[in-house]
Design a protein around this motif. Structure first.
Motif, PDB file in Angstrom:
ATOM      1  N   GLY A 163      46.531 -24.019  22.188  1.00  0.00           N
ATOM      2  CA  GLY A 163      47.781 -23.488  21.431  1.00  0.00           C
ATOM      3  C   GLY A 163      48.895 -24.394  21.610  1.00  0.00           C
ATOM      4  O   GLY A 163      49.463 -24.818  20.700  1.00  0.00           O
ATOM      5  N   SER A 164      49.140 -25.083  22.761  1.00  0.00           N
ATOM      6  CA  SER A 164      50.290 -25.839  23.091  1.00  0.00           C
ATOM      7  C   SER A 164      50.135 -27.230  21.967  1.00  0.00           C
ATOM      8  O   SER A 164      50.913 -27.763  21.623  1.00  0.00           O
ATOM      9  N   THR A 165      48.952 -27.471  21.724  1.00  0.00           N
ATOM     10  CA  THR A 165      48.506 -28.808  20.848  1.00  0.00           C
ATOM     11  C   THR A 165      49.090 -28.356  19.667  1.00  0.00           C
ATOM     12  O   THR A 165      49.657 -29.196  18.653  1.00  0.00           O
ATOM     13  N   LEU A 166      48.323 -27.294  19.001  1.00  0.00           N
ATOM     14  CA  LEU A 166      48.524 -26.841  17.507  1.00  0.00           C
ATOM     15  C   LEU A 166      49.938 -26.285  17.140  1.00  0.00           C
ATOM     16  O   LEU A 166      50.552 -26.946  16.256  1.00  0.00           O
ATOM     17  N   ALA A 167      50.828 -25.896  18.244  1.00  0.00           N
ATOM     18  CA  ALA A 167      52.120 -25.268  17.941  1.00  0.00           C
ATOM     19  C   ALA A 167      53.133 -26.311  17.347  1.00  0.00           C
ATOM     20  O   ALA A 167      53.514 -26.002  16.159  1.00  0.00           O
ATOM     21  N   PRO A 168      53.330 -27.551  18.004  1.00  0.00           N
ATOM     22  CA  PRO A 168      54.467 -28.262  17.376  1.00  0.00           C
ATOM     23  C   PRO A 168      53.935 -28.872  16.227  1.00  0.00           C
ATOM     24  O   PRO A 168      54.705 -29.119  15.420  1.00  0.00           O
ATOM     25  N   LEU A 169      52.681 -29.199  15.991  1.00  0.00           N
ATOM     26  CA  LEU A 169      52.177 -29.914  14.732  1.00  0.00           C
ATOM     27  C   LEU A 169      52.447 -28.718  13.560  1.00  0.00           C
ATOM     28  O   LEU A 169      52.861 -29.040  12.620  1.00  0.00           O
ATOM     29  N   ILE A 170      51.822 -27.368  13.733  1.00  0.00           N
ATOM     30  CA  ILE A 170      52.206 -26.462  12.634  1.00  0.00           C
ATOM     31  C   ILE A 170      53.698 -25.958  12.469  1.00  0.00           C
ATOM     32  O   ILE A 170      54.179 -26.141  11.371  1.00  0.00           O
ATOM     33  N   CYS A 171      54.264 -25.433  13.649  1.00  0.00           N
ATOM     34  CA  CYS A 171      55.461 -25.021  13.374  1.00  0.00           C
ATOM     35  C   CYS A 171      56.520 -26.066  13.259  1.00  0.00           C
ATOM     36  O   CYS A 171      57.553 -25.989  12.574  1.00  0.00           O
ATOM     37  N   GLY A 172      56.339 -27.190  13.754  1.00  0.00           N
ATOM     38  CA  GLY A 172      57.114 -28.626  13.290  1.00  0.00           C
ATOM     39  C   GLY A 172      57.004 -28.942  12.140  1.00  0.00           C
ATOM     40  O   GLY A 172      57.941 -29.261  11.278  1.00  0.00           O
ATOM     41  N   LEU A 173      55.851 -28.832  11.388  1.00  0.00           N
ATOM     42  CA  LEU A 173      55.705 -29.370  10.154  1.00  0.00           C
ATOM     43  C   LEU A 173      56.612 -28.569   9.094  1.00  0.00           C
ATOM     44  O   LEU A 173      57.164 -28.921   8.105  1.00  0.00           O
ATOM     45  N   ILE A 174      56.281 -27.136   9.325  1.00  0.00           N
ATOM     46  CA  ILE A 174      56.777 -26.180   8.440  1.00  0.00           C
ATOM     47  C   ILE A 174      58.424 -25.876   8.740  1.00  0.00           C
ATOM     48  O   ILE A 174      59.114 -25.367   7.680  1.00  0.00           O
ATOM     49  N   GLY A 175      58.837 -26.219  10.020  1.00  0.00           N
ATOM     50  CA  GLY A 175      59.975 -25.739  10.464  1.00  0.00           C
ATOM     51  C   GLY A 175      61.021 -26.765  10.559  1.00  0.00           C
ATOM     52  O   GLY A 175      62.355 -26.532  10.239  1.00  0.00           O
ATOM     53  N   ASN A 176      60.536 -27.898  10.840  1.00  0.00           N
ATOM     54  CA  ASN A 176      61.540 -29.207  11.166  1.00  0.00           C
ATOM     55  C   ASN A 176      61.407 -30.248  10.256  1.00  0.00           C
ATOM     56  O   ASN A 176      60.761 -31.388  10.244  1.00  0.00           O
ATOM     57  N   THR A 177      62.031 -29.725   8.742  1.00  0.00           N
ATOM     58  CA  THR A 177      61.814 -30.587   7.747  1.00  0.00           C
ATOM     59  C   THR A 177      63.103 -31.502   7.227  1.00  0.00           C
ATOM     60  O   THR A 177      63.000 -32.340   6.366  1.00  0.00           O
ATOM     61  N   GLY A 178      64.050 -31.119   8.430  1.00  0.00           N
ATOM     62  CA  GLY A 178      65.216 -31.888   8.027  1.00  0.00           C
ATOM     63  C   GLY A 178      66.246 -30.895   7.171  1.00  0.00           C
ATOM     64  O   GLY A 178      67.461 -31.055   7.052  1.00  0.00           O
ATOM     65  N   HIS A 179      65.704 -29.825   6.646  1.00  0.00           N
ATOM     66  CA  HIS A 179      66.536 -28.814   5.929  1.00  0.00           C
ATOM     67  C   HIS A 179      66.689 -27.756   6.832  1.00  0.00           C
ATOM     68  O   HIS A 179      65.852 -26.884   7.320  1.00  0.00           O
ATOM     69  N   PRO A 180      67.922 -27.543   7.381  1.00  0.00           N
ATOM     70  CA  PRO A 180      68.106 -26.078   8.303  1.00  0.00           C
ATOM     71  C   PRO A 180      67.705 -24.945   7.903  1.00  0.00           C
ATOM     72  O   PRO A 180      67.091 -24.011   8.446  1.00  0.00           O
ATOM     73  N   GLU A 181      67.472 -24.653   6.385  1.00  0.00           N
ATOM     74  CA  GLU A 181      66.854 -23.284   5.959  1.00  0.00           C
ATOM     75  C   GLU A 181      65.508 -23.186   6.133  1.00  0.00           C
ATOM     76  O   GLU A 181      64.924 -22.188   6.000  1.00  0.00           O
ATOM     77  N   ASP A 182      64.809 -24.174   6.547  1.00  0.00           N
ATOM     78  CA  ASP A 182      63.328 -24.412   7.016  1.00  0.00           C
ATOM     79  C   ASP A 182      62.977 -23.793   8.080  1.00  0.00           C
ATOM     80  O   ASP A 182      61.889 -23.488   8.520  1.00  0.00           O
ATOM     81  N   PHE A 183      64.048 -23.914   9.260  1.00  0.00           N
ATOM     82  CA  PHE A 183      63.619 -23.344  10.626  1.00  0.00           C
ATOM     83  C   PHE A 183      62.927 -21.999  10.681  1.00  0.00           C
ATOM     84  O   PHE A 183      61.979 -21.857  11.184  1.00  0.00           O
ATOM     85  N   LYS A 184      63.149 -21.230   9.916  1.00  0.00           N
ATOM     86  CA  LYS A 184      62.834 -19.728   9.740  1.00  0.00           C
ATOM     87  C   LYS A 184      61.403 -19.919   9.562  1.00  0.00           C
ATOM     88  O   LYS A 184      60.593 -19.005  10.176  1.00  0.00           O
ATOM     89  N   TRP A 185      60.898 -20.660   8.672  1.00  0.00           N
ATOM     90  CA  TRP A 185      59.182 -20.593   8.577  1.00  0.00           C
ATOM     91  C   TRP A 185      58.420 -20.931  10.054  1.00  0.00           C
ATOM     92  O   TRP A 185      57.422 -20.522  10.160  1.00  0.00           O
ATOM     93  N   GLY A 186      59.163 -21.731  10.597  1.00  0.00           N
ATOM     94  CA  GLY A 186      58.651 -22.256  11.980  1.00  0.00           C
ATOM     95  C   GLY A 186      58.620 -21.209  12.860  1.00  0.00           C
ATOM     96  O   GLY A 186      57.685 -20.579  13.522  1.00  0.00           O
ATOM     97  N   PHE A 187      59.823 -20.352  12.774  1.00  0.00           N
ATOM     98  CA  PHE A 187      59.802 -18.992  13.749  1.00  0.00           C
ATOM     99  C   PHE A 187      58.854 -18.026  13.212  1.00  0.00           C
ATOM    100  O   PHE A 187      58.062 -17.237  13.968  1.00  0.00           O
ATOM    101  N   LEU A 188      58.641 -17.858  12.070  1.00  0.00           N
ATOM    102  CA  LEU A 188      57.781 -16.782  11.313  1.00  0.00           C
ATOM    103  C   LEU A 188      56.116 -17.355  11.941  1.00  0.00           C
ATOM    104  O   LEU A 188      55.382 -16.359  12.323  1.00  0.00           O
ATOM    105  N   ALA A 189      55.997 -18.501  11.876  1.00  0.00           N
ATOM    106  CA  ALA A 189      54.622 -18.690  12.020  1.00  0.00           C
ATOM    107  C   ALA A 189      54.424 -18.409  13.536  1.00  0.00           C
ATOM    108  O   ALA A 189      53.255 -17.943  13.955  1.00  0.00           O
ATOM    109  N   SER A 190      55.316 -18.480  14.622  1.00  0.00           N
ATOM    110  CA  SER A 190      55.041 -18.387  15.757  1.00  0.00           C
ATOM    111  C   SER A 190      55.155 -16.752  16.033  1.00  0.00           C
ATOM    112  O   SER A 190      54.294 -16.271  16.800  1.00  0.00           O
ATOM    113  N   CYS A 191      55.991 -16.184  14.944  1.00  0.00           N
ATOM    114  CA  CYS A 191      55.669 -14.553  14.975  1.00  0.00           C
ATOM    115  C   CYS A 191      54.224 -14.046  14.742  1.00  0.00           C
ATOM    116  O   CYS A 191      53.493 -13.425  15.228  1.00  0.00           O
ATOM    117  N   ILE A 192      53.782 -14.923  13.414  1.00  0.00           N
ATOM    118  CA  ILE A 192      52.397 -14.252  13.233  1.00  0.00           C
ATOM    119  C   ILE A 192      51.296 -14.724  14.138  1.00  0.00           C
ATOM    120  O   ILE A 192      50.205 -13.870  14.562  1.00  0.00           O
TER     121      ILE A 192
END
Ligand code: GLN
Length: 528
Positions: A163-192
């Protein structure tokens, strides 16, 4: 055919173990996915300054390991492990959803902050219900004399790290894009992720979570139909003790919060008060670490042997604080080191410093089967180290990891970058240490706890992580900057070499003392 045969897989571990593996894997995915984005979200979207963001982050990671004490208590007394896990998972999923909503409204900082703090509160509460109970449940799948527990907890711990290995890769990829409006997708992935874990557990728990005889485990403790005079006395005693505990915790928290420099006149602070700038959460954590273990071990229902066993858990949990305080530098000082003083160039590509954070969980997943096999192999030969010695070996390996890197930075000028071999080697050695200490520690706590207190004592075990997280933040402050010499209990930290040696001395001393105590502790430890 008995049910026990049905639920065992071909390698001999009950299938329930793999259900707990997958549930914990999704929960840790959710936890570490959110953690990977959280600091960045506060600084880049909510425009917190770094100091404020670090404070919120430190308090969150400290509190998240404090509440397992409450969740463990409620499970042992009222709900049982199963219900606590489901409630905890749903509360955390709701918390992640509030973070998602917060990130949807990040332009309206007032609302976004409010949603974020409510979300954090739910995550802290939910983890309290989830974490000690899922860990205890691993042990409940086996009979008391089953020798496979260390390897079972090692497999379970592998789930934590998948879990700890996959998390930053997936949530980081979709949430940390350099655009603050994308953070929500990372949090949504965590929720799912958290919802997935909860659903899988809820659907399969009745089928697989049972003891070797096929009886369901982790149910709520049976309520006695007749409430006798004795029970009434016992619960009156309990409430009196709880009140004393709450008052003592509050008083100690106040004492720890006092600014002693101001009282003794060593501070040049003018117009402040004794509590100005107090670290209330740190003080609460340290107060709880002192009061709660005393409250538990003085419970009248415990007999002498049970008290000795619990005492052993406390001694080991104390040493383990030094392990996690040094280990958790990974998220703090070691990341500064990766960023500023490590040559991250690989064939013309500069690896981001944050990638080093994934080294440990990846190595852990790869090494875990080797260690599970190693313990079985040594066990068959009759030379397997005792669980307590394994804790000491873990601490020693931690010291070796820092010794290795201290050697690498010796006489290196500030600003000069060293090869990434040093940091990689440190993480490799630390991962081996973690495998000796963390899963075996869980197993040990389970084996030593009286069944009716096992989740609560798992909560005590996580209390040491809570204290260690606070201590790690304090120690990270000694990271050398601009040639300033800082003193820690008389030890001078002038450069990186001194800084890393501090952890060698700290964990090395803890390892040696625990080795020396291990024989005595072992002899006091009636094996379950
Ligand atoms: N990596 C472990 C986890 O997330 C650490 C637990 C601990 O006790 N510090 O479960």
């Amino acid at each position: 055919m008995s049910n026990s045969k049905v639920v065992k897989d071909s390698k001999g571990h009950p299938k329930g173990l793999y259900l707990l593996f997958v549930t914990e894997m999704w929960e840790r995915f959710s936890y570490y996915g959110m953690r990977a984005l959280f600091m960045l979200y506060m600084v880049q979207a909510l425009l917190f300054d770094k100091e404020m963001a670090s404070q919120v982050y430190g308090s969150y990671t400290g509190l998240v390991y404090l509440t397992p004490l409450i969740g463990g208590y409620i499970a042992d007394k009222y709900w049982g492990n199963r219900q606590s896990i489901v409630v905890g998972a749903l509360v955390m999923a709701l918390g992640q959803f509030l973070l998602f909503l917060s990130a949807c409204y990040f332009h309206q900082i007032g609302i976004a902050k409010w949603l974020m703090f409510c979300g954090l509160g739910l995550l802290i509460m939910g983890n309290g219900f989830f974490k000690p109970n899922i860990s205890t449940m691993v042990g409940r799948l086996y009979s008391d004399d089953d020798k496979r527990k260390d390897s079972a907890f090692t497999i379970f711990y592998m789930g934590v790290n998948v879990g700890s290995t996959l998390a930053p890769l997936i949530c980081g990829l979709i949430g940390n894009t350099g655009h603050p409006e994308d953070f929500k997708w990372g949090f949504l992935a965590s929720c799912i992720g958290m919802i997935l874990g909860a659903v899988i557990f809820q659907l399969l728990k009745n089928k697989y979570i049972c003891d070797p005889d096929g009886n369901p485990v982790g149910l709520a403790p049976e309520k006695k139909a007749d409430c006798t005079k004795q029970d009434e006395n016992a619960s009156a005693r309990l409430s009196a003790r709880s009140i004393v505990a709450i008052i003592s915790t509050a008083v100690l928290t106040l004492i720890f919060s006092i600014n002693w420099d101001w009282i003794t006149g060593n501070s040049d602070m003018v117009g402040g008060n004794v509590f100005l700038g107090a670290d209330w959460i740190g003080s609460l954590i340290y107060a709880t670490v002192i009061v709660m273990p005393v409250l538990i071990i003085t419970d009248r229902s415990l007999d002498k042997i049970e008290k000795i066993r619990i005492g052993i858990i406390y001694v080991i949990a104390f040493f383990v604080i030094f392990f996690w305080a040094a280990y958790e530098q990974a998220g703090a000082s070691l990341t500064f080191f990766a960023d500023e003083q490590t040559d991250r160039n690989i064939g013309g590509w500069e690896m981001p410093a944050a990638y080093f954070q994934s080294f440990n969980p990846i190595m852990l997943v790869l090494l875990a089967p080797l260690f599970a096999g190693l313990w079985s192999f040594l066990g068959r030969k009759g030379i397997e180290p005792s669980s307590i010695k394994k804790q000491a070996i873990g601490l020693l390996l931690l010291a070796f990891g820092y010794l290795f890197i201290a050697f690498g930075v010796k006489d290196v000028e500030p600003g000069v970058k060293v090869s990434m071999i040093w940091l990689t080697g440190l993480y490799f050695i630390h991962t081996m240490g973690e495998l000796c200490l963390a899963p075996i520690g869980l197993s040990l706590v389970y084996k030593l706890s009286p069944a009716r207190f096992s989740s609560l004592l798992m909560g005590v075990w996580y209390l040491s992580t809570s204290a260690a997280n606070k201590m790690a933040g304090m120690l990270s402050g000694y990271y050398p900057e601009g040639g300033v010499v800082k003193s820690f209990l008389g030890y001078q930290v002038g450069d990186l070499h001194d800084f890393f040696l501090l952890f060698v001395y700290m964990s090395g001393t803890a390892a040696v003392v625990l080795f020396l105590l291990s024989g005595k502790l072992q002899s006091l430890m009636p094996e379950k």
